[in-house]
Design an enzyme around this catalytic site. Structure first.
Site, PDB file in Angstrom:
ATOM      1  CE  LYS A 182      -1.780  -1.361   3.760  1.00  0.00           C
ATOM      2  NZ  LYS A 182      -2.670  -1.551   4.988  1.00  0.00           N
ATOM      3  CB  THR A 218      -6.760   4.299   5.266  1.00  0.00           C
ATOM      4  OG1 THR A 218      -7.500   5.673   5.306  1.00  0.00           O
ATOM      5  CG2 THR A 218      -7.055   4.239   3.866  1.00  0.00           C
TER       6      THR A 218
END
Length: 273
Positions: A182, A218
């Site tokens: 990510k 997130t």
């Protein structure tokens, strides 16, 4: 359609910590499951006292209690997918890994929560080693952030090529079926860009960049969304793409609460009704 038929929904399990502020951890995972019309079950690994300003206290749940929660869910309800988040210490990680193997939990999404997006290590070195050696090899997909990927790959990550190289090293060395590095901790145009590798294809996932300070949860939300899609029978790459889109939309409608970093808006599509 009778009530029994209507109740037959997909089920997912989250094995993670509780966030008293409601922005991440178990709370974020269950909201994400619910948005996808997946029934959410949980095994709580630790209880935190936190809000939008930070974490004030963390209390671990005994490993035996974590195991009991997992067994209670699997042996009665069953799950089509599971995800792990904050496992906190070596003992809990070992216990969870053993249950994954013994109970043959499939579609396992491992969010290797060990370093924050800002680079602060959250668990000790022994816990990191156990996570790497006994849990990640059982993962359908592992979703490290930039700093976690650096630890898992032993490579510095400063560019898109670095992200791809790390994803390949993690795949080749640790045994997960797929890796998603990510880019939330990256800088400039790479912020929010993710890199996927499954042993065959290397893909770059990009979406619109959402400018907001309210990004709490997130990573939890992304891994939970992947698990939800897998529980519904989606193919892994499709599950990842749809999860990425979901998180982007949730960021677009992030929630401005508290005095610090608020959470993403898990039910973003309902906020405008």
């Amino acid at each position: 359609m009778n009530a029994e038929t209507k109740s037959r929904v997909s089920v997912a399990l989250t094995i993670a910590g509780s966030d008293s502020g409601g922005g991440a951890g178990i709370q974020a995972d269950l909201r994400t499951f619910a948005f996808h019309c997946v029934h959410g079950t949980s095994a709580i690994t630790c209880v935190t006292a936190q809000n939008t300003l930070g974490v004030m206290r963390v209390d671990a749940i005994p490993p035996e209690a974590v195991v009991a929660q997992i067994q209670a869910v699997i042996e009665d309800i069953g799950v089509q997918a599971a995800k792990t988040g904050m496992l906190l210490n070596q003992e809990i990680i070992s216990a969870v890994a053993q249950q994954v193997e013994t109970l043959q939990i499939s579609n396992l999404v491992v969010d290797p929560v060990m370093v924050s997006r800002t680079g602060a290590q959250l668990i000790d070195d022994e816990a990191v080693k156990t996570l790497r050696d006994v849990l990640i090899p059982q993962a359908t997909i592992v979703t490290p952030n930039r700093y976690e990927a650096q630890i898992l790959s032993n490579l510095p990550i400063n560019s898109l090529d670095d992200m791809g190289a790390a994803a390949q090293v993690i795949y080749e060395n640790l045994g997960a079926k797929a890796v998603l590095v990510k880019g939330g901790g990256m800088q400039g145009t790479l912020r929010g860009v993710d890199v996927w590798f499954d042993g065959q294809k290397l893909e770059v996932l990009t979406t619109k960049l959402v400018e907001t300070k309210n990004t709490h949860g997130t990573g939890c939300t992304l891994s939970a969304a992947i698990a939800a899609n897998l529980a519904m029978g989606k193919e892994l790459w499709s599950a990842v793409q749809q999860a990425k889109e979901y998180v982007t939309n949730a960021l677009t409608d992030s929630i401005n609460i508290g005095k610090g970093q608020g959470p993403v808006g898990h039910f973003f599509s309902l906020l405008h009704n």
